[in-house]
Design a protein around this motif. Structure first.
Motif, PDB file in Angstrom:
ATOM      1  N   GLY A  40       0.799  -1.220   0.000  1.00  0.00           N
ATOM      2  CA  GLY A  40       0.000   0.000   0.000  1.00  0.00           C
ATOM      3  C   GLY A  40       0.834   1.272   0.000  1.00  0.00           C
ATOM      4  N   ASN A  41       2.167   1.123   0.013  1.00  0.00           N
ATOM      5  CA  ASN A  41       3.076   2.266  -0.021  1.00  0.00           C
ATOM      6  C   ASN A  41       2.612   3.399   0.898  1.00  0.00           C
ATOM      7  N   PRO A  42       2.597   3.160   2.195  1.00  0.00           N
ATOM      8  CA  PRO A  42       2.012   4.122   3.138  1.00  0.00           C
ATOM      9  C   PRO A  42       2.654   5.512   3.071  1.00  0.00           C
ATOM     10  N   HIS A  43       3.897   5.597   2.685  1.00  0.00           N
ATOM     11  CA  HIS A  43       4.545   6.913   2.648  1.00  0.00           C
ATOM     12  C   HIS A  43       4.479   7.542   1.266  1.00  0.00           C
ATOM     13  N   GLY A  44       3.864   6.862   0.324  1.00  0.00           N
ATOM     14  CA  GLY A  44       3.758   7.418  -1.030  1.00  0.00           C
ATOM     15  C   GLY A  44       5.102   7.683  -1.676  1.00  0.00           C
ATOM     16  N   ASP A  69      11.561  11.915  -2.647  1.00  0.00           N
ATOM     17  CA  ASP A  69      10.513  11.773  -1.630  1.00  0.00           C
ATOM     18  C   ASP A  69      11.107  11.282  -0.307  1.00  0.00           C
ATOM     19  N   ILE A  70      12.041  10.371  -0.452  1.00  0.00           N
ATOM     20  CA  ILE A  70      12.645   9.805   0.764  1.00  0.00           C
ATOM     21  C   ILE A  70      13.400  10.863   1.528  1.00  0.00           C
ATOM     22  N   LYS A  71      14.128  11.669   0.751  1.00  0.00           N
ATOM     23  CA  LYS A  71      14.888  12.757   1.356  1.00  0.00           C
ATOM     24  C   LYS A  71      13.924  13.732   2.051  1.00  0.00           C
ATOM     25  N   ALA A  72      12.878  14.121   1.313  1.00  0.00           N
ATOM     26  CA  ALA A  72      11.967  15.144   1.820  1.00  0.00           C
ATOM     27  C   ALA A  72      11.238  14.674   3.080  1.00  0.00           C
ATOM     28  N   LYS A  73      10.846  13.408   3.095  1.00  0.00           N
ATOM     29  CA  LYS A  73      10.059  12.932   4.233  1.00  0.00           C
ATOM     30  C   LYS A  73      10.934  12.366   5.348  1.00  0.00           C
ATOM     31  N   GLY A  74      12.239  12.386   5.117  1.00  0.00           N
ATOM     32  CA  GLY A  74      13.147  11.882   6.157  1.00  0.00           C
ATOM     33  C   GLY A  74      12.959  10.398   6.437  1.00  0.00           C
ATOM     34  N   LEU A  75      12.722   9.629   5.391  1.00  0.00           N
ATOM     35  CA  LEU A  75      12.485   8.201   5.581  1.00  0.00           C
ATOM     36  C   LEU A  75      13.804   7.430   5.544  1.00  0.00           C
ATOM     37  N   ARG A  93      12.153  -2.436   9.223  1.00  0.00           N
ATOM     38  CA  ARG A  93      13.458  -1.903   9.569  1.00  0.00           C
ATOM     39  C   ARG A  93      13.767  -0.657   8.747  1.00  0.00           C
ATOM     40  N   VAL A  94      13.304  -0.659   7.487  1.00  0.00           N
ATOM     41  CA  VAL A  94      13.487   0.510   6.622  1.00  0.00           C
ATOM     42  C   VAL A  94      12.167   0.764   5.912  1.00  0.00           C
ATOM     43  N   ASP A  95      12.079   1.966   5.298  1.00  0.00           N
ATOM     44  CA  ASP A  95      10.836   2.304   4.609  1.00  0.00           C
ATOM     45  C   ASP A  95      10.875   1.881   3.145  1.00  0.00           C
ATOM     46  N   ALA A  96      12.068   1.813   2.573  1.00  0.00           N
ATOM     47  CA  ALA A  96      12.156   1.451   1.165  1.00  0.00           C
ATOM     48  C   ALA A  96      13.493   0.797   0.879  1.00  0.00           C
ATOM     49  N   PHE A  97      13.484  -0.075  -0.118  1.00  0.00           N
ATOM     50  CA  PHE A  97      14.725  -0.689  -0.591  1.00  0.00           C
ATOM     51  C   PHE A  97      14.837  -0.354  -2.069  1.00  0.00           C
ATOM     52  N   ALA A  98      15.953   0.275  -2.483  1.00  0.00           N
ATOM     53  CA  ALA A  98      16.113   0.699  -3.867  1.00  0.00           C
ATOM     54  C   ALA A  98      16.859  -0.352  -4.661  1.00  0.00           C
ATOM     55  N   GLY A  99      16.370  -0.635  -5.862  1.00  0.00           N
ATOM     56  CA  GLY A  99      17.046  -1.556  -6.753  1.00  0.00           C
ATOM     57  C   GLY A  99      16.555  -1.305  -8.172  1.00  0.00           C
ATOM     58  N   THR A 100      16.935  -2.174  -9.062  1.00  0.00           N
ATOM     59  CA  THR A 100      16.403  -2.010 -10.408  1.00  0.00           C
ATOM     60  C   THR A 100      14.947  -2.465 -10.418  1.00  0.00           C
ATOM     61  N   ARG A 101      14.242  -1.975 -11.439  1.00  0.00           N
ATOM     62  CA  ARG A 101      12.826  -2.273 -11.562  1.00  0.00           C
ATOM     63  C   ARG A 101      12.562  -3.770 -11.449  1.00  0.00           C
ATOM     64  N   ILE A 102      13.365  -4.558 -12.128  1.00  0.00           N
ATOM     65  CA  ILE A 102      13.062  -5.974 -12.182  1.00  0.00           C
ATOM     66  C   ILE A 102      13.507  -6.701 -10.918  1.00  0.00           C
ATOM     67  N   THR A 103      14.661  -6.316 -10.389  1.00  0.00           N
ATOM     68  CA  THR A 103      15.095  -6.902  -9.109  1.00  0.00           C
ATOM     69  C   THR A 103      13.987  -6.755  -8.095  1.00  0.00           C
ATOM     70  N   VAL A 104      13.460  -5.522  -8.079  1.00  0.00           N
ATOM     71  CA  VAL A 104      12.455  -5.178  -7.086  1.00  0.00           C
ATOM     72  C   VAL A 104      11.173  -5.970  -7.307  1.00  0.00           C
TER      73      VAL A 104
END
Ligand SMILES: Nc1ncnc2c1ncn2[C@@H]1O[C@H](COP(=O)(O)OP(=O)(O)OP(=O)(O)O)[C@@H](O)[C@H]1O
Ligand SMILES: Nc1ncnc2c1ncn2[C@@H]1O[C@H](COP(=O)(O)OP(=O)(O)OP(=O)(O)O)[C@@H](O)[C@H]1O
Ligand SMILES: [Mg+2]
Ligand SMILES: [Mg+2]
Lengths: 246, 267, 215, 256, 256
Positions: B117-121, B127-133, B172-183
């Motif tokens: 549901g991506n609660p933090h949008g 976005d991560i920087k701005a919301k301090g996630l 533990r974290v709000d998001a994990f960054a990777g390539t589109r397909i990895t993710v």
């Protein structure tokens, strides 16, 4: 939990690699343990000093860091080791240092009277070492060596970090390929435990033989735990310096 | 042993050597869908699949996968543990100093693993920087640089995407960054996490292309060129053959590119 | 080879981050190992079979299997049915748990080393069980256990880099990440030297302590 | 208080494996008496004291102290093995001094004497310390109150151990060869202290010793043991002067 | 061979720290003689044997064995400390039997006897074994040839140790209280063996013993030591029968 193909292509060879790494590193470690252990009581101060420096460096070193360094940094000094040999060397060098303390301590524990009896029969230094001191020290070395060997076996899991395909590595591959973690890690732990158990049983035989070789009865110890435990002197060969292996 | 000499023939003679022995060792990084060991114990993934076709055409029948940590790919290549990196490694200027890249075989956007549901949008690094996630990424992933470029400090570096999925699912974290397909591969079947829409990361307004290719030792120019030639052929007819090879791994038309290694290395 | 001090300089801030993590892991891991080890040691002497045997089995198992795999297990498997912890927390718990099985042996030896006459004297004075432990046995055992415990702290320091494999960036983790990003190796060498520089004085300290206590 | 039966062994048997150390033993000690146990090595003297101190358990038979069963309880008219609580209650009547002193090396002399009175008897710290001082004066060690046991000679340690046992105000004091670990020149000091105690208090004493002169001095009765049985018993003049059994005569001629 | 000077101590001083154990000691032993050293404990008897066996080094003075300096070499007319090689050459003349036997527990009896002849003297294995068998017969232990030392009694071990020393065919045999670690009933057997050897061989013996009867039996000369000096010396009849010094008289009356 894993397909039979995966088992035969990765896991089975992984067990074999673990055993190989253990054996090779133990062999290297034994050579170093005896070499450095003897050198630390050499009559020449320079030999003693250098052996002492070796001992302090490798005893203070983290095997994992050493392994990484050999794998990644050594090539930049112009030397390249196959990953498995980087792992074997790192383990052998480290556990050899611990082992040297065992060798030295056991030799020192041979009674002065035996050394004097050797002199009285006009043996040379080397003959005394070979014929009298070493055979008598050997049975004393076996139990601490067993502890070291088990620590070494556990240490072999580290080689997976430098991409040697041992059984821990195979476990990680399976996790990444399938995200099925619980059974594989449980199996891994059990396998290591079984290997440790086998080593301990083997070393008990060695100890029994060694003791028989000097006309002693090995004391009986009962119970599965007594057979497996890293108990007693350990580590703590030489007040535990080798004990501080881990 | 001594580190081997950097080839005696100008531009390298590795291709001939490999043809002679009939097999090639490829470095893979256990990162689905780019290159990993499948449940059957065989190397598979987008890059190994391409490698299989191209090396076959170059006259090398057998492929021997060498799975290593992502971080060990370039050192391993240099140390001759394998002959080519076949892990869909992003081409960037820093890496170009260390290895020779083939032209890219895909161009990919970044995406995040986030809670259901991506609660933090979360949509982009900004976005991560701005919301301090709190952001995580994989060891030696190129995404780390993009994230740092927008000012995200304190990125949790995890060993791999599976750990990333766990980290997100367990909060533990709000998001994990990777390539589109990895993710999207990682979240498959998870009911606790999902993948965000892919996006094009930028640094200072300039797009950072996530284009991956094969990597060769700097001395093996001939080998690389031969490989490039075959790759180019696969891209003919509007990527027809290439698409066919990579489709099973979730790649589509959107991931195809005509960029060259030269352009990407220039930064 | 070419050594570049600039690289070392660039690495320094991250090196100190790593040192902090290492020390944190070591400090808390030590506390856990010392406390839990005592619990194991006491439980192993319990008169209740169903306390004694499981504890002996578990500690034997943990001691005879690799810390690395245990860390993986704690990090990847345990969250499936138990608590999920951050990499650093997992690492600390793993280190503490693993070493608690060693310290348990140390305590055991220390307790066994208290002469049986002390137990008998305590009985003759009608001291309660708890009081006997607290006022008589443990204070005497502690002298014998301090040096070996110290040795295990050094051993734990040397094992602490393993937590990098589950993403807790200690000294080694930072060096490795740095090396991956910059394709340099100075950082690894720095960390290697750092270990010796930290471990050697530490073991000297323990040897001195040993000489003072075991007289 | 004198005269009543304080200790009673009733058909007590104790074995170690197949070795029968005490064999159906009966004997009793009256309150306030000083009884000495003598006999050859291995005859079971120490074992008797250890049974009384509950450091060992009898295999058969019962032991009563001050009217209460030591290792048994009466429940609903039946004798059942006693619980820890009952044992601790009865044990309070008994103090013991060991051959090897067994002072607590981690406590200073004062605390060796106050620890048990405070935590077991619930005495106030002040009261316990006051009594400790009195006892240290009795054994002549007032100036060593603030030392650790290892800083004392063996004889001094043993005197502290005697004071420690007395600090619990036991009805019975068990003494197991309390001087045999001491250098000869330190023995006299300890025996003097014990003589003092025997003379000035009404405590019941059960004493294993090889110091026959001391035994003659303080004993109301002497029990001669052999092979886990009481061979003969009587006042010291009788036993030492005119023993009935040949075995006793032999033993005495060997040790005197 | 008899008659020539085999051992000579020349102004030998040995100290341990500030403790002067041997004080400017002179004495000599002729080839083939059996000499017994007696004297109170701590007088330096063991030290003399250890110096001869090169287990300790003199602080001052020289020792000659069979005409060669023991711990010194003559080089260009000057005395310099000897190298290992020279010491081993001179040491070949000397065998020693210790109070604590010091057999090698890792070797069976036979190999205890053959190891040194084979590796040090370069004897063939067959010759060494043959000699070992002869010697074991001499000490009466033929049937124990295949046992480990720990399987033998103390007296048997000591007899093996004597045989082991003889296997090297030394010119001098040093014996340091070889019976004092033995149970009384085992002493006689060992002394008998030594008497045999003294009677049937021409080996020089230097003997520290408290067995005065034995000393009287076998000695050609007895040396009485006190505080690191030879107090007096002479044939056993003289020393035991009519000693010159009061100190000797005292010592003998104490040990006899
Ligand atoms: N814990 C034990 N295990 C086995 N046997 C024991 C034990 N304690 C005592 N014994 C045996 O019990 C017998 C009596 O021992 P005890 O110590 O009571 O003798 P004792 O009369 O005190 O002798 P001593 O004068 O030598 O102290 C001995 O044969 C001894 O070997
Ligand atoms: N290694 C040593 N270090 C210090 N002092 C020593 C050493 N060996 C011997 N001594 C001292 O040298 C003196 C002579 O010792 P030695 O053993 O020669 O006496 P001994 O005549 O053999 O006495 P005993 O009859 O007791 O064997 C003694 O005072 C002894 O304490
Ligand atoms: Mg007794
Ligand atoms: Mg002597």
């Amino acid at each position: 939990m894993m397909s039979s193909e995966f088992f035969t292509t990765w896991f089975l060879p992984g067990i074999w690699i673990t055993i190989q790494v253990t054996v090779y590193a133990a062999a290297l470690g034994a050579v170093i343990a005896f070499g450095i252990g003897l050198a630390r009581d050499s009559q020449f101060w320079i030999v003693r000093f250098l052996a002492g420096v070796y001992f302090e460096i490798f005893r203070g070193m983290s095997a994992l860091v050493l392994m990484f360094w050999m794998f990644f940094a050594l090539p930049f000094f112009g030397w390249q080791l196959v990953p498995m040999w980087a792992g074997v060397s790192a383990l052998g060098l480290t556990y050899g240092a611990y082992g040297s303390e065992v060798v030295r301590g056991s030799l020192a524990a041979v009674s002065q009277a035996q050394k004097e009896a050797g002199i009285a029969l006009n043996f040379t230094r080397w003959q005394r070492l070979r014929l009298i001191e070493m055979p008598q020290a050997w049975p004393e070395m076996v139990p601490p060596f067993n502890n070291l060997l088990i620590e070494l076996l556990k240490g072999t899991a580290l080689v997976s970090v430098i991409t040697v395909a041992d059984m821990t590595f195979a476990g990680n591959l399976l996790r990444l390929g399938t995200n099925e973690t619980t059974p594989i890690y449980t199996l891994l732990l059990v396998l290591y435990f079984v290997l440790a158990f086998l080593i301990t049983r083997g070393m008990r035989l060695v100890e029994r033989k060694a003791k028989a070789g000097i006309g002693q009865q090995p004391e009986k110890r009962g119970g599965i735990t007594a057979k497996l435990s890293a108990r007693g002197e350990t580590l703590q060969a030489g007040s535990g310096s080798a004990g501080g292996m881990g | 042993s001594r580190v081997p000499d950097e080839g005696k023939v100008l531009g390298g003679s590795l291709l001939d050597t490999l043809k002679g022995q009939g097999s090639v060792k490829i470095g893979i990084a256990s990162e689905p869908p780019f290159g990993y060991v499948g449940d059957d114990g065989q190397a598979t993934g987008e890059a190994p699949a391409i490698a299989k076709v191209i090396f076959e055409r170059l006259g090398i029948g057998e492929i021997k996968p060498v799975p290593v940590d992502f971080g060990a790919l370039i050192p391993g290549l240099k140390a001759r543990q394998f002959d080519v990196v076949s892990a869909g490694m992003y081409i960037n200027p820093l890496r170009c100093e260390q290895v020779l890249f083939s032209d890219p075989d895909y161009l990919m956007l970044d995406a995040f693993i986030v809670k259901k549901g991506n609660p933090h949008g979360i949509k982009r690094y900004e976005d991560i920087k701005a919301k301090g996630l709190k952001l995580a990424s994989g060891k030696a992933y190129a995404q780390i640089d993009s994230a740092k470029a927008v000012g995200i400090g304190n990125i949790l570096i995890l060993p791999d995407q599976v750990a990333g999925l766990d980290a997100v699912a367990q909060g533990r974290v709000d998001a994990f960054a990777g390539t589109r397909i990895t993710v999207s591969d990682a979240v498959k079947g998870s009911n606790r996490a999902e993948a965000t829409e892919p996006f094009q990361p930028e640094i200072d307004g300039k797009p950072v292309y996530g284009a991956g290719g094969f990597a060769f030792r700097l001395s093996e120019q001939n080998f690389r060129d031969a490989f490039n030639e075959e790759l180019l052929k696969l891209k003919e007819n509007n990527y027809k053959e290439l698409l066919e090879i990579v489709k099973p791994f979730g790649f589509g038309m959107a991931d195809m590119t005509d960029l060259t290694a030269k352009e990407l290395c220039a930064g | 080879m070419n050594w570049d001090w600039q690289v070392v300089d660039d690495f320094m801030p991250r090196f100190w981050d790593g040192v902090l993590v290492t020390l944190q892991a070591l400090a808390i891991g030590t506390l856990i190992a010392f406390a839990l080890g005592l619990v194991w040691a006491l439980a192993q002497r319990s008169t209740l079979m169903w306390v004694r045997w499981p504890v002996i089995a578990v500690t034997e198992f943990i001691r005879n299997t690799p810390l690395l795999v245990q860390l993986f297990f704690l990090f990847y498997v345990v969250p499936n049915f138990g608590p999920s912890m951050s990499p650093l927390t997992t690492g600390i718990v793993g280190l503490g748990l693993h070493y608690s099985t060693y310290t348990a042996e140390v305590y055991r030896a220390g307790i066994d080393g208290v002469p049986v006459g002390q137990w008998e004297a305590a009985t003759a004075l009608s001291l309660s069980k708890g009081r006997t432990w607290r006022a008589v046995i443990l204070p005497q055992a502690i002298r014998r256990v301090v040096p070996p415990l110290g040795n295990y702290v050094v051993a734990m320091l040397k094992d602490s880099p393993m937590i990098a494999t589950i993403g807790a960036l200690d000294m080694l983790g930072e060096a490795q990440a740095f090396s991956n990003e910059t394709f340099t190796t100075e950082a690894l060498t720095v960390v290697g030297v750092a270990f010796i520089v930290i471990a050697y004085p530490a073991s000297l300290l323990i040897r001195a302590l040993e000489r003072r206590l075991v007289r | 208080m004198d005269g009543s039966e304080l200790i009673r062994f009733d058909k007590v048997t104790k074995r170690f494996g197949s070795n029968v150390v005490l064999d159906n033993l009966d004997f009793s000690v009256d309150s306030g008496k000083h009884v000495t146990l003598i006999g050859p090595s291995g005859s079971g003297k120490t074992t008797i004291l250890r049974l009384l101190m509950t450091l060992a358990k009898p295999d058969e038979g019962t032991i009563k102290v001050n009217g209460d069963y030591l290792t048994h309880e009466e429940k609903n008219g039946k004798l059942v093995p006693a619980g820890e609580k009952h044992i601790r209650e009865v044990r309070k009547n008994i103090g013991m001094v060991f051959q090897q002193f067994n002072l607590f090396p981690n406590m200073k002399v004062l605390r060796n004497l106050t620890e048990a009175p405070v935590t077991v008897l619930g005495m106030s710290k002040e009261a316990a310390e006051e009594r400790a001082r009195d006892l240290l004066e009795l054994v002549g060690l007032t100036e060593h109150i603030d030392k650790y046991p290892t800083q004392l000679s063996g004889g001094q340690q043993q005197r502290v151990a005697i004071a420690r046992a007395l600090a619990m105000r036991p009805k019975v004091l068990l003494l197991d060869e309390v001087t045999s670990a001491l250098d000869p020149e330190l023995v006299a000091g300890v025996l003097d202290v014990l003589r003092d105690i025997a003379r000035t208090t009404d405590i019941t004493m059960l004493c294993v010793t090889h110091e026959m002169n001391f035994a003659r001095d303080i004993s109301d009765a002497v029990l001669m043991f052999d092979s886990g049985r009481v061979l003969e018993s009587g006042p010291p003049e009788k036993i030492f002067g005119d023993p009935e059994h040949e075995r006793t005569r032999e033993f005495l001629s060997a040790v005197l």
